[in-house]
Design an enzyme around this catalytic site. Structure first.
Site, PDB file in Angstrom:
ATOM      1  N   ASN A   1       0.832  -1.262  -0.093  1.00 18.42           N
ATOM      2  CA  ASN A   1       0.053  -0.046   0.084  1.00 18.42           C
ATOM      3  C   ASN A   1       0.974   1.207  -0.050  1.00 18.42           C
ATOM      4  O   ASN A   1       0.351   2.221   0.418  1.00 18.42           O
ATOM      5  CB  ASN A   1      -0.828   0.045   1.135  1.00 18.42           C
ATOM      6  CG  ASN A   1      -2.001  -1.090   0.986  1.00 18.42           C
ATOM      7  OD1 ASN A   1      -2.587  -1.407   0.203  1.00 18.42           O
ATOM      8  ND2 ASN A   1      -2.133  -1.635   2.191  1.00 18.42           N
TER       9      ASN A   1
ATOM     10  N   HIS B   1     -14.654  -2.112   5.257  1.00 18.75           N
ATOM     11  CA  HIS B   1     -13.477  -2.888   6.149  1.00 18.75           C
ATOM     12  C   HIS B   1     -13.719  -3.573   7.374  1.00 18.75           C
ATOM     13  O   HIS B   1     -14.657  -3.135   7.988  1.00 18.75           O
ATOM     14  CB  HIS B   1     -12.182  -2.099   6.249  1.00 18.75           C
ATOM     15  CG  HIS B   1     -10.926  -2.497   6.485  1.00 18.75           C
ATOM     16  ND1 HIS B   1     -10.693  -2.679   7.882  1.00 18.75           N
ATOM     17  CD2 HIS B   1      -9.987  -3.162   5.818  1.00 18.75           C
ATOM     18  CE1 HIS B   1      -9.307  -3.437   8.086  1.00 18.75           C
ATOM     19  NE2 HIS B   1      -8.943  -3.621   6.658  1.00 18.75           N
TER      20      HIS B   1
ATOM     21  N   GLU C   1     -16.407   3.905   3.111  1.00 18.40           N
ATOM     22  CA  GLU C   1     -15.164   4.338   2.693  1.00 18.40           C
ATOM     23  C   GLU C   1     -14.989   5.365   1.556  1.00 18.40           C
ATOM     24  O   GLU C   1     -15.866   5.169   0.684  1.00 18.40           O
ATOM     25  CB  GLU C   1     -14.230   3.108   2.288  1.00 18.40           C
ATOM     26  CG  GLU C   1     -14.281   1.947   3.568  1.00 18.40           C
ATOM     27  CD  GLU C   1     -13.500   0.719   3.299  1.00 18.40           C
ATOM     28  OE1 GLU C   1     -12.553   0.659   2.238  1.00 18.40           O
ATOM     29  OE2 GLU C   1     -13.823  -0.315   3.841  1.00 18.40           O
TER      30      GLU C   1
ATOM     31  N   SER D   1     -11.044  -0.974  -0.081  1.00 22.53           N
ATOM     32  CA  SER D   1      -9.795  -1.790  -0.112  1.00 22.53           C
ATOM     33  C   SER D   1      -9.644  -2.656  -1.197  1.00 22.53           C
ATOM     34  O   SER D   1      -8.527  -2.986  -1.557  1.00 22.53           O
ATOM     35  CB  SER D   1      -9.468  -1.944   1.219  1.00 22.53           C
ATOM     36  OG  SER D   1     -10.433  -2.738   1.939  1.00 22.53           O
TER      37      SER D   1
ATOM     38  N   ASP E   1     -14.084   6.542   5.985  1.00 28.69           N
ATOM     39  CA  ASP E   1     -12.790   5.994   6.269  1.00 28.69           C
ATOM     40  C   ASP E   1     -11.792   6.641   4.933  1.00 28.69           C
ATOM     41  O   ASP E   1     -12.101   5.953   3.834  1.00 28.69           O
ATOM     42  CB  ASP E   1     -12.776   4.638   6.287  1.00 28.69           C
ATOM     43  CG  ASP E   1     -11.399   3.577   6.303  1.00 28.69           C
ATOM     44  OD1 ASP E   1     -10.362   4.541   6.355  1.00 28.69           O
ATOM     45  OD2 ASP E   1     -11.461   2.551   6.645  1.00 28.69           O
TER      46      ASP E   1
ATOM     47  N   HIS F   1      -7.207   4.856   1.810  1.00 30.21           N
ATOM     48  CA  HIS F   1      -6.801   4.862   0.558  1.00 30.21           C
ATOM     49  C   HIS F   1      -6.696   5.978   0.095  1.00 30.21           C
ATOM     50  O   HIS F   1      -6.351   6.047  -1.296  1.00 30.21           O
ATOM     51  CB  HIS F   1      -7.309   3.595  -0.136  1.00 30.21           C
ATOM     52  CG  HIS F   1      -7.256   2.274   0.584  1.00 30.21           C
ATOM     53  ND1 HIS F   1      -6.137   1.504   0.214  1.00 30.21           N
ATOM     54  CD2 HIS F   1      -7.908   1.496   1.247  1.00 30.21           C
ATOM     55  CE1 HIS F   1      -6.075   0.351   1.016  1.00 30.21           C
ATOM     56  NE2 HIS F   1      -7.123   0.402   1.729  1.00 30.21           N
TER      57      HIS F   1
ATOM     58  N   LYS G   1      -0.317   3.512   5.006  1.00 29.45           N
ATOM     59  CA  LYS G   1      -0.283   3.282   3.333  1.00 29.45           C
ATOM     60  C   LYS G   1       0.600   4.425   2.500  1.00 29.45           C
ATOM     61  O   LYS G   1       1.589   4.331   2.548  1.00 29.45           O
ATOM     62  CB  LYS G   1      -1.948   3.223   2.892  1.00 29.45           C
ATOM     63  CG  LYS G   1      -2.655   2.203   3.686  1.00 29.45           C
ATOM     64  CD  LYS G   1      -3.939   2.021   3.181  1.00 29.45           C
ATOM     65  CE  LYS G   1      -4.566   0.817   3.901  1.00 29.45           C
ATOM     66  NZ  LYS G   1      -4.636   0.942   5.312  1.00 29.45           N
TER      67      LYS G   1
END
Length: 376
Positions: free
Chosen positions: A36, A123, A167, A171, A196, A199, A230
């Site tokens: 990541n 997640h 998110e 992910s 979230d 990423h 990440k």
């Protein structure tokens, strides 16, 4: 073997028979399409160099206790102010990991009369937070399905506090949530939105502030979780939101209260990562250019099976554990580090290869990868 170990061994044999037994491996110098480290801050040593230049003397090896005991210090409180300013929030609270942050945030704010509605592909840390909360009314909405979310909000409106969780970039699929539409629905139904940003931190928005910031939705989001393992190349996470939320988490979030705090060297690493984001050296454009090349290569070669994604996370659906394992082995043999993601990590039938793109990947490496997948 005692009865407990017999049970554990039997469960492991079940996994092995299903072709989804997990095991640890060590990276061996192959081209990285599995980490990541999107901006290459950890892999290239860039962040380490910034840390050495900023802090010639090493930080302490341990924080000596939780933040509420001996583990608090001026550096972490200064960092939290930096984080809050960077993401356009009133306050921030640092956690030891993204998992701790999601779990501690959601478990502590969910009460008996609260309703939590979350995307079905959220997640595991979000799901565990929901499970650990006192909330009795928890519902999944179909992935990125605005109509389904709207129906669920309508059904539960007026029955107590409403929380929606998603998110910004997912992910496993790498696709984006329709945050503007979700935020508008939350406003309409007086629901509080949690996003979230694991990423998207460092990848989207001005100075890598995330997708919420890029869309100008800061004031419509109750809380965001930004993680540092990440794109920012270090470790830890932060919840950003109001000063009231920060104070509440200090008092009620168990994964914050009952754990040894991050050591000073980890705090300094996060501080240096933010220093990099605000410097002239930072740019996520090379990463986005590489993503565009990757997607163009898929189209040019006529390869089917990829999930639509414009993020660094690219998923190639294989449909079975065996196929995912086979293709992963082929790519490994070609010198490309790509991992198979098998059920039960993803639903049965959605097994895949999960590829991550980084600023240090090359067109030649992508061409090699496409050559293997295009030959299927």
């Amino acid at each position: 073997m005692n009865p407990l170990e017999q049970l554990l061994a039997a469960k492991l044999k079940e996994r092995e028979a299903a072709g989804n037994l997990r095991s640890l491996s060590i990276a061996d110098g192959k081209a990285d399409f599995f980490s990541n480290d999107y901006l290459g801050l950890a892999t290239t040593g860039l962040l380490n160099n910034i840390i050495k230049d900023t802090y010639p003397e090493a930080g302490g090896t341990g924080s000596t206790g939780s933040r509420l005991l001996s583990g608090n210090n001026a550096e972490v409180e200064a960092l939290e102010l930096t984080i809050a300013r960077h993401h356009g929030a009133e306050a921030a609270l640092v956690y030891n990991s993204g998992y701790d942050a999601n779990m501690g945030l959601i478990a502590s704010i969910g009460h008996r009369h609260t309703t939590i509605i979350y995307d079905e592909l959220c997640h595991a840390s979000i799901i565990d937070g929901v499970r650990l909360s006192q909330t009795q009314n928890t519902f999944k909405f179909q992935h990125n399905n605005i109509a389904d979310l709207s129906n669920k909000l309508q059904s539960h409106s007026g029955k107590g506090p409403l929380i929606v969780i998603t998110e910004s970039v997912f992910s496993m699929d790498g696709d984006m949530a329709p945050l503007e539409l979700i935020a508008a629905l939350c406003t309409a139904y007086n629901a509080q939105l949690i996003v979230d940003e694991a990423h998207t931190t460092g990848v989207y928005g001005h100075q890598g502030a995330g997708l919420v910031s890029a869309l100008g939705l800061q004031d419509q989001v109750f809380a965001r979780v930004h993680t540092y393992g990440k794109a920012l190349g270090c470790h830890g996470a932060a919840v950003v939101g109001s000063a009231t939320l920060r104070q509440y988490l200090i008092n009620y979030s168990r994964s914050f209260i009952y754990t040894t705090a991050l050591p000073v060297h980890s705090i300094r690493a996060i501080a240096c990562a933010y220093q990099y984001l605000t410097s002239t050296a930072y740019s996520a454009q090379p990463l986005h250019d590489l993503i565009a090349y990757f997607r163009h290569s898929i189209t040019e070669r006529g390869i089917t099976g990829f999930v639509e994604s414009t993020s660094p996370v690219q998923a190639y659906i294989t449909g079975s554990n065996d196929t995912a394992n086979h293709l992963s082995a082929q790519l490994q043999s070609a010198g490309l580090q790509v991992k198979a993601i098998r059920s039960p990590t993803v639903p049965k039938g959605a097994e895949r290869l999960r590829m991550c793109l980084h600023t240090f990947n090359t067109h030649e490496q992508i061409d090699m990868l496409m050559g293997v997948l295009g030959g299927q």
